[in-house]
Design a protein around this motif. Structure first.
Motif, PDB file in Angstrom:
ATOM      1  N   ASN A  39       1.024  55.784 -45.766  1.00 45.52           N
ATOM      2  CA  ASN A  39       0.149  55.767 -47.064  1.00 45.52           C
ATOM      3  C   ASN A  39       1.194  56.087 -48.276  1.00 45.52           C
ATOM      4  O   ASN A  39       2.536  56.365 -48.089  1.00 45.52           O
ATOM      5  CB  ASN A  39      -0.829  56.868 -47.099  1.00 45.52           C
ATOM      6  CG  ASN A  39      -0.345  58.381 -46.669  1.00 45.52           C
ATOM      7  OD1 ASN A  39       0.382  58.824 -47.477  1.00 45.52           O
ATOM      8  ND2 ASN A  39      -0.572  58.836 -45.374  1.00 45.52           N
ATOM      9  N   GLY A  40       0.728  56.008 -49.520  1.00 51.11           N
ATOM     10  CA  GLY A  40       1.588  56.323 -50.676  1.00 51.11           C
ATOM     11  C   GLY A  40       1.974  57.693 -50.600  1.00 51.11           C
ATOM     12  O   GLY A  40       3.199  57.927 -51.276  1.00 51.11           O
ATOM     13  N   THR A  41       1.215  58.680 -50.184  1.00 54.86           N
ATOM     14  CA  THR A  41       1.591  60.183 -50.453  1.00 54.86           C
ATOM     15  C   THR A  41       2.723  60.219 -49.525  1.00 54.86           C
ATOM     16  O   THR A  41       3.841  60.996 -49.908  1.00 54.86           O
ATOM     17  CB  THR A  41       0.477  60.924 -50.127  1.00 54.86           C
ATOM     18  OG1 THR A  41      -0.667  60.621 -50.756  1.00 54.86           O
ATOM     19  CG2 THR A  41       0.780  62.444 -50.256  1.00 54.86           C
ATOM     20  N   LEU A  58       6.024  58.994 -50.670  1.00 51.70           N
ATOM     21  CA  LEU A  58       6.794  59.937 -51.610  1.00 51.70           C
ATOM     22  C   LEU A  58       7.506  61.129 -51.171  1.00 51.70           C
ATOM     23  O   LEU A  58       8.634  61.374 -51.272  1.00 51.70           O
ATOM     24  CB  LEU A  58       5.653  60.490 -52.861  1.00 51.70           C
ATOM     25  CG  LEU A  58       5.415  59.480 -53.908  1.00 51.70           C
ATOM     26  CD1 LEU A  58       3.990  60.151 -54.463  1.00 51.70           C
ATOM     27  CD2 LEU A  58       6.360  59.151 -54.898  1.00 51.70           C
ATOM     28  N   SER A  86      -1.566  62.464 -63.628  1.00 46.39           N
ATOM     29  CA  SER A  86      -1.384  61.808 -62.449  1.00 46.39           C
ATOM     30  C   SER A  86      -2.481  61.972 -61.450  1.00 46.39           C
ATOM     31  O   SER A  86      -3.144  63.018 -61.648  1.00 46.39           O
ATOM     32  CB  SER A  86       0.012  61.845 -62.031  1.00 46.39           C
ATOM     33  OG  SER A  86       0.022  60.914 -60.761  1.00 46.39           O
ATOM     34  N   PHE A  87      -2.315  61.441 -60.349  1.00 44.68           N
ATOM     35  CA  PHE A  87      -3.127  61.791 -59.170  1.00 44.68           C
ATOM     36  C   PHE A  87      -2.356  62.836 -58.386  1.00 44.68           C
ATOM     37  O   PHE A  87      -1.165  63.000 -58.217  1.00 44.68           O
ATOM     38  CB  PHE A  87      -3.434  60.594 -58.277  1.00 44.68           C
ATOM     39  CG  PHE A  87      -4.286  60.798 -56.897  1.00 44.68           C
ATOM     40  CD1 PHE A  87      -5.590  61.422 -57.023  1.00 44.68           C
ATOM     41  CD2 PHE A  87      -3.964  60.695 -55.681  1.00 44.68           C
ATOM     42  CE1 PHE A  87      -6.302  61.703 -56.135  1.00 44.68           C
ATOM     43  CE2 PHE A  87      -4.464  60.974 -54.769  1.00 44.68           C
ATOM     44  CZ  PHE A  87      -5.598  61.504 -54.752  1.00 44.68           C
ATOM     45  N   ALA A 127      -1.460  63.417 -55.570  1.00 41.96           N
ATOM     46  CA  ALA A 127      -0.530  62.782 -54.436  1.00 41.96           C
ATOM     47  C   ALA A 127       1.080  63.155 -54.859  1.00 41.96           C
ATOM     48  O   ALA A 127       1.718  63.341 -54.305  1.00 41.96           O
ATOM     49  CB  ALA A 127      -0.769  61.498 -54.051  1.00 41.96           C
ATOM     50  N   THR A 128       1.170  62.696 -56.292  1.00 41.05           N
ATOM     51  CA  THR A 128       2.701  62.909 -56.534  1.00 41.05           C
ATOM     52  C   THR A 128       2.975  64.140 -56.469  1.00 41.05           C
ATOM     53  O   THR A 128       4.102  64.348 -56.144  1.00 41.05           O
ATOM     54  CB  THR A 128       2.554  62.544 -58.378  1.00 41.05           C
ATOM     55  OG1 THR A 128       1.596  61.248 -58.436  1.00 41.05           O
ATOM     56  CG2 THR A 128       3.901  62.407 -58.851  1.00 41.05           C
ATOM     57  N   VAL A 162       5.630  58.466 -62.973  1.00 46.75           N
ATOM     58  CA  VAL A 162       4.546  57.884 -62.458  1.00 46.75           C
ATOM     59  C   VAL A 162       4.389  56.635 -63.522  1.00 46.75           C
ATOM     60  O   VAL A 162       4.155  56.517 -64.690  1.00 46.75           O
ATOM     61  CB  VAL A 162       3.333  58.694 -62.443  1.00 46.75           C
ATOM     62  CG1 VAL A 162       2.235  57.676 -61.717  1.00 46.75           C
ATOM     63  CG2 VAL A 162       3.794  59.788 -61.476  1.00 46.75           C
ATOM     64  N   ASP A 188       7.133  56.739 -58.920  1.00 45.18           N
ATOM     65  CA  ASP A 188       5.793  56.754 -58.076  1.00 45.18           C
ATOM     66  C   ASP A 188       5.187  55.311 -58.627  1.00 45.18           C
ATOM     67  O   ASP A 188       4.425  55.280 -59.783  1.00 45.18           O
ATOM     68  CB  ASP A 188       5.117  57.766 -58.443  1.00 45.18           C
ATOM     69  CG  ASP A 188       3.505  57.849 -57.739  1.00 45.18           C
ATOM     70  OD1 ASP A 188       3.249  56.591 -57.515  1.00 45.18           O
ATOM     71  OD2 ASP A 188       3.065  58.877 -57.621  1.00 45.18           O
ATOM     72  N   ALA A 225       2.798  53.876 -57.073  1.00 40.23           N
ATOM     73  CA  ALA A 225       1.484  53.441 -56.602  1.00 40.23           C
ATOM     74  C   ALA A 225       0.390  52.718 -57.138  1.00 40.23           C
ATOM     75  O   ALA A 225      -0.424  52.053 -56.592  1.00 40.23           O
ATOM     76  CB  ALA A 225       0.727  54.862 -56.211  1.00 40.23           C
ATOM     77  N   GLN A 226       0.552  52.668 -58.490  1.00 36.49           N
ATOM     78  CA  GLN A 226      -0.436  51.912 -58.990  1.00 36.49           C
ATOM     79  C   GLN A 226       0.214  50.739 -59.924  1.00 36.49           C
ATOM     80  O   GLN A 226      -0.431  50.175 -60.673  1.00 36.49           O
ATOM     81  CB  GLN A 226      -1.237  52.877 -60.451  1.00 36.49           C
ATOM     82  CG  GLN A 226      -1.764  54.201 -59.731  1.00 36.49           C
ATOM     83  CD  GLN A 226      -2.365  54.739 -60.655  1.00 36.49           C
ATOM     84  OE1 GLN A 226      -2.715  54.432 -62.094  1.00 36.49           O
ATOM     85  NE2 GLN A 226      -2.990  56.141 -60.562  1.00 36.49           N
ATOM     86  N   SER A 249       1.435  52.715 -52.840  1.00 37.46           N
ATOM     87  CA  SER A 249       0.339  52.802 -52.285  1.00 37.46           C
ATOM     88  C   SER A 249      -0.365  51.561 -51.968  1.00 37.46           C
ATOM     89  O   SER A 249      -0.265  50.798 -52.558  1.00 37.46           O
ATOM     90  CB  SER A 249      -0.608  54.015 -53.059  1.00 37.46           C
ATOM     91  OG  SER A 249      -1.909  53.770 -52.029  1.00 37.46           O
ATOM     92  N   LYS A 297      -5.868  49.499 -54.509  1.00 42.39           N
ATOM     93  CA  LYS A 297      -4.875  49.227 -55.461  1.00 42.39           C
ATOM     94  C   LYS A 297      -4.832  47.904 -55.518  1.00 42.39           C
ATOM     95  O   LYS A 297      -5.383  46.979 -54.931  1.00 42.39           O
ATOM     96  CB  LYS A 297      -3.501  49.886 -54.579  1.00 42.39           C
ATOM     97  CG  LYS A 297      -3.739  51.324 -54.410  1.00 42.39           C
ATOM     98  CD  LYS A 297      -3.684  52.251 -55.788  1.00 42.39           C
ATOM     99  CE  LYS A 297      -3.259  53.546 -55.655  1.00 42.39           C
ATOM    100  NZ  LYS A 297      -4.190  54.514 -55.749  1.00 42.39           N
ATOM    101  N   TYR A 309      -7.487  61.123 -65.147  1.00 44.70           N
ATOM    102  CA  TYR A 309      -8.206  61.781 -64.330  1.00 44.70           C
ATOM    103  C   TYR A 309      -8.801  62.959 -65.042  1.00 44.70           C
ATOM    104  O   TYR A 309      -8.490  63.286 -66.369  1.00 44.70           O
ATOM    105  CB  TYR A 309      -7.022  62.689 -63.600  1.00 44.70           C
ATOM    106  CG  TYR A 309      -6.116  61.600 -62.529  1.00 44.70           C
ATOM    107  CD1 TYR A 309      -7.017  60.975 -61.452  1.00 44.70           C
ATOM    108  CD2 TYR A 309      -5.245  60.682 -63.281  1.00 44.70           C
ATOM    109  CE1 TYR A 309      -6.613  59.927 -60.535  1.00 44.70           C
ATOM    110  CE2 TYR A 309      -4.748  59.602 -62.379  1.00 44.70           C
ATOM    111  CZ  TYR A 309      -5.561  59.292 -61.353  1.00 44.70           C
ATOM    112  OH  TYR A 309      -4.752  58.306 -60.667  1.00 44.70           O
TER     113      TYR A 309
HETATM  114  C1  PLP Z   1      -0.205  57.572 -58.968  1.00 46.52           C
HETATM  115  C2  PLP Z   1      -0.566  57.869 -57.187  1.00 46.52           C
HETATM  116  N1  PLP Z   1       0.534  58.278 -56.540  1.00 46.52           N
HETATM  117  C3  PLP Z   1       0.141  58.301 -55.225  1.00 46.52           C
HETATM  118  C4  PLP Z   1      -0.833  58.024 -54.824  1.00 46.52           C
HETATM  119  C5  PLP Z   1      -1.191  58.331 -53.199  1.00 46.52           C
HETATM  120  O1  PLP Z   1      -1.023  57.131 -52.417  1.00 46.52           O
HETATM  121  P1  PLP Z   1      -2.209  57.151 -51.092  1.00 46.52           P
HETATM  122  O2  PLP Z   1      -3.593  57.289 -51.629  1.00 46.52           O
HETATM  123  O3  PLP Z   1      -1.819  55.735 -50.422  1.00 46.52           O
HETATM  124  O4  PLP Z   1      -1.565  58.101 -50.347  1.00 46.52           O
HETATM  125  C6  PLP Z   1      -1.805  57.431 -55.490  1.00 46.52           C
HETATM  126  C7  PLP Z   1      -3.059  56.726 -54.827  1.00 46.52           C
HETATM  127  O5  PLP Z   1      -3.861  57.475 -54.303  1.00 46.52           O
HETATM  128  C8  PLP Z   1      -1.637  57.189 -56.874  1.00 46.52           C
HETATM  129  O6  PLP Z   1      -2.650  56.803 -57.740  1.00 46.52           O
END
Ligand code: PLP
Length: 368
Positions: free
Chosen positions: A59-61, A64, A85-86, A88-89, A131, A157, A159-160, A181, A186, A310
């Protein structure tokens, strides 16, 4: 009229036969973890990003986390990232043992305000994680200059932002590594969790691949302890089918954004600002309005689904209370978290739907 925020069912209907066959093939070949479908996708996605290596992960998390860890980031280090950001970053930064250090966002683009980086640098700063929020690249020229001057690593990052560009150069080609991600919603989405790291550094790619696979290259020969975060064969096969359509879908997203811009022109709705020479891929089309929550409720009544990306800036979350910051340290991100509204955005959105959203939005904004 009912307008969803995104419509993955419509997308699936358009490519059903190809997707179903791709999934079937993985099962027939029992290529469930890694294997030829994962490898094919990695090669295709590296080509798409115009980079030499792609490492598929869970996954994207994790992408990173793995990239940061492969660069040697860990306990005692500080990593600069953006307040908007979300989670996860910043979670990925903490997962390495390092401390996230937030900077405010730029008032026009909502991406990292590059002028706010310098004052946050300390001898412990090891990296910057910009990001490419909502699908627009961060100001990578300035960020790379600061990183070079201060001997810092940069992990994008992305992911988007699959396929976003600055002056014709794709995201993934600026930092030491970039992370994607493939969460289902996405721009390029799997049918479950999936992610990838891309880089032009061969040694870094090998290190990432080892971390993602228990610290090994060969079975049962572990150089160090890693984690289990591998790209699943079924997800890779699905992504391989969808990657062929990504450019077409991205162009449709950009067309949707242009239509939104023209219908909202001259209204009290603040539309996205795109920097010159920048290809925004519109994972999200985010406007700003006063009385956002009331407007969101009015749109909901009219059958229009919206999102908020957010509602709480990262440093204002309970999770980061320990950093001891206040909203006054991040005035732009803190203010905007009460104003941003993400309108429906997906490639299949048609002009009648866009017009309906804009008419209702403008009426709601003007009705004070
Ligand atoms: C900016 C950003 N970074 C990281 C992630 C993490 O990706 P994932 O949900 O695949 O772990 C996301 C998405 O959810 C995201 O929007």
């Amino acid at each position: 009229m009912k307008i969803p925020f995104a419509d993955l069912k419509k997308q699936y209907a358009a490519i059903k036969n190809e997707i179903d066959e791709a999934i079937q093939n993985v099962i027939l070949d029992s290529a469930f973890i890694g294997g030829k479908y994962a490898q094919r996708f990695e090669e295709a996605f590296a080509r798409f990003c115009n980079v030499s290596h792609c490492v598929g992960v869970g996954n994207g998390t994790d992408a990173l986390y793995i990239a940061l860890r492969a660069l040697g980031i860990g306990a005692g280090d500080e990593v600069i990232t953006v307040a908007n950001s979300f989670i996860a970053t910043s979670e990925a930064i903490t997962m390495t043992g390092a401390r996230p250090v937030f900077v405010d966002c730029d008032p026009a683009t909502y991406n990292m305000d590059v002028n706010k980086i310098q004052p946050q640098l300390t001898p412990r700063t090891k990296a910057i994680v910009p990001v490419h929020l909502y699908g627009q690249p961060a100001d990578m020229m300035s960020i790379m200059r600061i990183a070079k001057d201060n001997n810092l690593y940069v992990v994008e990052d992305a992911a988007q932002a699959h396929g976003a560009e600055i002056a014709g150069r794709r995201v993934g080609n600026f930092g030491h590594a970039a992370c994607f991600s493939f969460y289902p919603g996405k721009n390029l989405g799997a049918y479950g969790d999936a992610g990838a790291i891309v880089t032009n550094d061969n040694d870094l790619a090998v290190k990432c691949r080892m971390i993602a696979n228990h610290g090994r290259i060969k079975k049962y020969d572990h150089d160090f302890e890693g984690i289990n975060s591998r790209l699943d064969g079924i997800q890779a096969a699905i992504l391989n089918v969808k990657l062929k359509y990504l450019e077409e879908w991205t162009e449709r997203r950009r067309k949707v954004a242009n239509l939104y811009n023209s219908y909202l022109d001259g209204s009290n709705v603040i539309t996205p600002v795109v920097l010159p020479k920048t290809r925004h891929v519109y994972h999200l089309y985010v406007v700003r309005v006063q009385s956002r929550d009331r407007i969101q409720a009015v749109l909901q009544e009219a059958g229009i689904a919206t999102g908020i990306h957010y509602p709480i800036a990262l440093p204002n979350l309970q999770a980061y209370k320990y950093l001891g910051k206040s909203p006054a340290n991040f005035p732009t991100a803190s203010k905007y978290s009460g104003e941003v509204l993400s309108l429906p955005m997906f490639p299949e959105l048609d002009e009648a739907q866009i017009e309906y959203v804009c008419k209702n939005l403008i009426a709601a904004v003007d009705h004070r």
